[in-house]
Design a protein around this motif. Sequence first.
Motif, mmCIF file in Angstrom:
data_model
loop_
_atom_site.group_PDB
_atom_site.id
_atom_site.type_symbol
_atom_site.label_atom_id
_atom_site.label_comp_id
_atom_site.label_asym_id
_atom_site.label_seq_id
_atom_site.Cartn_x
_atom_site.Cartn_y
_atom_site.Cartn_z
ATOM 1 N N ARG A 295 -11.884 1.352 -1.900
ATOM 2 C CA ARG A 295 -10.564 2.064 -1.918
ATOM 3 C C ARG A 295 -9.703 2.944 -2.666
ATOM 4 N N ASP B 48 -3.937 1.437 -2.352
ATOM 5 C CA ASP B 48 -4.671 0.519 -1.455
ATOM 6 C C ASP B 48 -5.327 -0.504 -2.178
ATOM 7 N N ALA B 49 -5.370 -0.356 -3.962
ATOM 8 C CA ALA B 49 -6.196 -1.817 -3.899
ATOM 9 C C ALA B 49 -5.220 -2.779 -5.200
ATOM 10 N N LYS C 112 -10.873 6.195 -6.040
ATOM 11 C CA LYS C 112 -11.002 5.220 -5.696
ATOM 12 C C LYS C 112 -12.188 4.274 -6.687
#
Length: 427
Positions: free
Chosen positions: A38, A42-43, A186
């Motif tokens: 992710r 968004d994590a 990410k």
Amino acid sequence: MGLSRKKAMEGFKTLASVDEALGELLRRVTHRPEVVERPIEDALAHVAAEDVTSPTDFPPFDRSAVDGYAVIASDTLGASLTNPVVLAVKYQVDPGTDPGRLEPLRHGEAAVIFTGAPLPPGADAVVMAEDAIVQGDRVFVTRQVSPYQNVSRRGEDFTKGKPVIRRGQIVRPWHIGALASLGIAKIKVYRPVRVAIISTGDEVVDLPPEGGLPGPGKIINSTKPLLKALLRLDFFEPIDLGTVPDDADRISSLIREGLGKADAVITTGGTSIGAKDLVAEAVARVGEVVFNGVRMRPGKPTGAGVAGGKPIFMLSGFPVAALAGYMAFVRPTLRHMTGTPEDPAPVVRGKITRRVANVAGVRTYLRVRVIAGKDGYLVEPLAITASGVLSTLTDANGLLVIPENVEGYDEGDEVEVVLIGPPLEAY
């Protein structure tokens, strides 16, 4: 060994302790949720699926922590308001300057520098702007500085290889800030643990969207909304599979559906030993019953099973007992699936206001009211039983967990309470 279907339906002749039951369950739960990659933003609230370490030193160079003047610290020895040290201002260093393009400072020289700007070669300290007076191309230093004073050193925040977040940790906002500062866009995380919830009971109905009271002989399901809220609060993802009557075939069918959709299943109701308590039988058809009945109150009928390495929790239909089962078994098992340690509970110590007895060998979850007095906290017991009375939770702001080896507390004994709300002020 897990219990056979026959033994699972014999009732509560032999009850496991909370720790024994949880340990046996954790040994059998082998399922892990899917790992996904992710973007870091968004994590948030996901669980890291691997260790993430710093790819470099950060800051990547020595930089100024203040606005002022970059200097060689030894040049400022003895500097004071009455005996200032005079240095020649060579140039100005702005944030974003390439440190490789700066000329080295020599003794007797200084450079104007701003917060975050790289320290020039040769300099080893920064004089704060308020500790200097500028006249043309000279600066009068009025306070001595020591080596690396007012300097943020290279690698001070993160050295290369230092862990930023470890596998099993929940990603918090500060992790995201640290990862961004290191150029990490990410990370790999576990998909949120999905938990299917099935309520059982001929008398139980779900709350209508528009609200309202149920028909004669029916009760609104308060346990399922409570559990769904607890799951969301712990960053798990509830899946509501509805409410089913007391029918072993239908219950087992829904459990199979839940196992196909989720990482774990929770059932509520039907866990005792009455003719209508069919959940353990339904679980035995799908997988293996690990335990059925625990030495705890409320929540004695709590049970659990495993199918395909996934846990199936059998919780009481009464909301307070279900909460106790959630705290004792659901939360620690779901966190075990991602290697996530338990968060430290907010606790206070106070004096209990009346005597409380405990059953030998039983872990008790006593709802209490914590009151902040002038001489410390007072702990007022509310209820040990009454597992279906939600007001014992809404009126409480703490839980006193009485261990199996404690027979009770006398009035005035000091106890440790887990806060579920802020302490009340004494009137």
